[in-house]
Design a protein around this motif. Structure first.
Motif, PDB file in Angstrom:
ATOM      1  N   HIS A  64     -61.569 -17.545  11.897  1.00  0.00           N
ATOM      2  CA  HIS A  64     -60.561 -16.509  11.676  1.00  0.00           C
ATOM      3  C   HIS A  64     -60.858 -15.754  10.390  1.00  0.00           C
ATOM      4  O   HIS A  64     -61.421 -16.310   9.445  1.00  0.00           O
TER       5      HIS A  64
ATOM      6  N   GLU B  84     -63.497  -5.532  13.393  1.00  0.00           N
ATOM      7  CA  GLU B  84     -63.903  -6.907  13.136  1.00  0.00           C
ATOM      8  C   GLU B  84     -65.210  -6.987  12.349  1.00  0.00           C
ATOM      9  O   GLU B  84     -65.481  -7.981  11.685  1.00  0.00           O
TER      10      GLU B  84
ATOM     11  N   ARG C   7     -56.140 -12.855  20.911  1.00  0.00           N
ATOM     12  CA  ARG C   7     -57.527 -12.375  20.884  1.00  0.00           C
ATOM     13  C   ARG C   7     -58.014 -11.993  22.283  1.00  0.00           C
ATOM     14  O   ARG C   7     -59.135 -12.292  22.678  1.00  0.00           O
TER      15      ARG C   7
ATOM     16  N   TYR D 181     -54.415  -7.754  17.620  1.00  0.00           N
ATOM     17  CA  TYR D 181     -55.461  -8.484  18.350  1.00  0.00           C
ATOM     18  C   TYR D 181     -55.247  -9.991  18.257  1.00  0.00           C
ATOM     19  O   TYR D 181     -55.353 -10.714  19.262  1.00  0.00           O
ATOM     20  N   TYR D 182     -54.921 -10.482  17.056  1.00  0.00           N
ATOM     21  CA  TYR D 182     -54.783 -11.926  16.879  1.00  0.00           C
ATOM     22  C   TYR D 182     -53.434 -12.456  17.356  1.00  0.00           C
ATOM     23  O   TYR D 182     -53.348 -13.580  17.859  1.00  0.00           O
TER      24      TYR D 182
ATOM     25  N   LYS E 291     -65.304 -14.188   8.595  1.00  0.00           N
ATOM     26  CA  LYS E 291     -64.562 -15.229   9.307  1.00  0.00           C
ATOM     27  C   LYS E 291     -65.032 -16.620   8.906  1.00  0.00           C
ATOM     28  O   LYS E 291     -66.229 -16.839   8.682  1.00  0.00           O
TER      29      LYS E 291
END
Length: 287
Positions: free
Chosen positions: A189, A174, A166, A161-162, A179
């Motif tokens: 992040h 998540e 994203r 995903y990152y 974060k």
């Protein structure tokens, strides 16, 4: 503890509002002003975040996770934390505006849950030695999950995903990640998981409950252990399960300092050995 605006629900609301503001301001400063960059700068930010996070967690534990706050209120605060986290994740999943704000709020909800649950749990322990079987269960569960379980797949999903900018549907995983402001970007992040911070608060609260000093150069051993685990992951460029690292580091420090208090009896030894045995059997059959 006398009842006041800064106890119970009042303290919980202060925590949520305060950490949300810190997250928003930190993201703006690091992203738009470029205060820090590079590996060393990242470690400095990590250290600053961990110290600040521990300070606010300890402040809230002393005002929320205490017998003076009625059990019904504690359960209510716990429910609020879950609702904040779930509501924020839902908003992000459906792509609602103000992504940064929702991500900051999600971490606030996670923090609230951890403070109430992990901060109060040590009160059920009768001796520091009882930490050993509890830590054994948590460490083995995390290790098995990392090797052949959900954490293994979560790590892959998060990495994809990152590294993919994203883009796409907001991952379910998540909701398990905390974060924070990150150097060189105005986005938040993930630095570690909510389970990792749960362990930090649990172990730190246990040290306070049994009046056992656990600080190294003024930093709680569990916090320092988490710093070492995340630093190792960044250095190696690989996913490192932080919970086992920080827990074992804490136990090593405390066993060396407070040998008598952490000397287990037969019951604690048996309970501590059972989770590794089960984990080995599960790993054998899975592989």
């Amino acid at each position: 503890m006398k009842s006041s605006l800064y106890s119970g629900l009042g303290a919980a609301l202060v925590l949520v509002a305060g950490w949300w503001g810190v997250s928003m301001a930190g993201a703006a400063l690091m992203g738009r002003l470029g205060i820090v960059s590079g590996f060393v700068g990242g470690l400095a930010v990590l250290a600053l975040i961990l110290v600040a996070l521990w300070a606010v967690s300890l402040w809230c534990v002393r005002r929320v996770a205490v017998p003076e706050v009625p059990a019904l209120h504690r359960w209510g605060i716990l429910a609020v934390g879950f609702m904040i986290t779930a509501g924020s994740w839902t908003a992000l999943r459906f792509g609602l505006p103000f992504r940064l704000s929702w991500e900051a709020l999600s971490t606030c909800g996670q923090l609230l849950v951890v403070v109430v649950a992990a901060g109060y749990l040590p009160r059920f322990l009768k001796s520091p030695a009882e930490l050993l079987p509890l830590v054994s269960v948590m460490v083995c569960a995390d290790a098995v999950s990392f090797l052949v379980g959900p954490t293994h797949h979560i790590a892959q999903d998060v990495a994809a995903y990152y590294t993919g900018g994203r883009q796409g549907l907001y991952p379910l995983s998540e909701v398990l990640l905390m974060k924070f402001p990150s150097p060189g970007t105005d986005a938040l992040h993930p630095f570690f998981g909510v389970a990792d911070w749960f362990m930090v608060v649990f172990l730190g609260s246990a040290s306070r409950f049994f009046s056992l000093p656990d600080r190294i150069a003024g930093i709680p051993a569990a916090v320092l252990g988490l710093f070492l685990a995340v630093s190792a992951a960044w250095t190696l460029g690989a996913f490192v399960p932080a919970l086992p690292v920080l827990a074992l580091f804490y136990l090593a420090v405390m066993a060396a300092r407070h040998t008598h208090a952490f000397t287990p009896k037969r019951r604690e030894v048996a309970l501590s050995l059972f989770p590794p045995l089960v984990s080995a059997i599960l790993f054998f059959f899975k592989s």
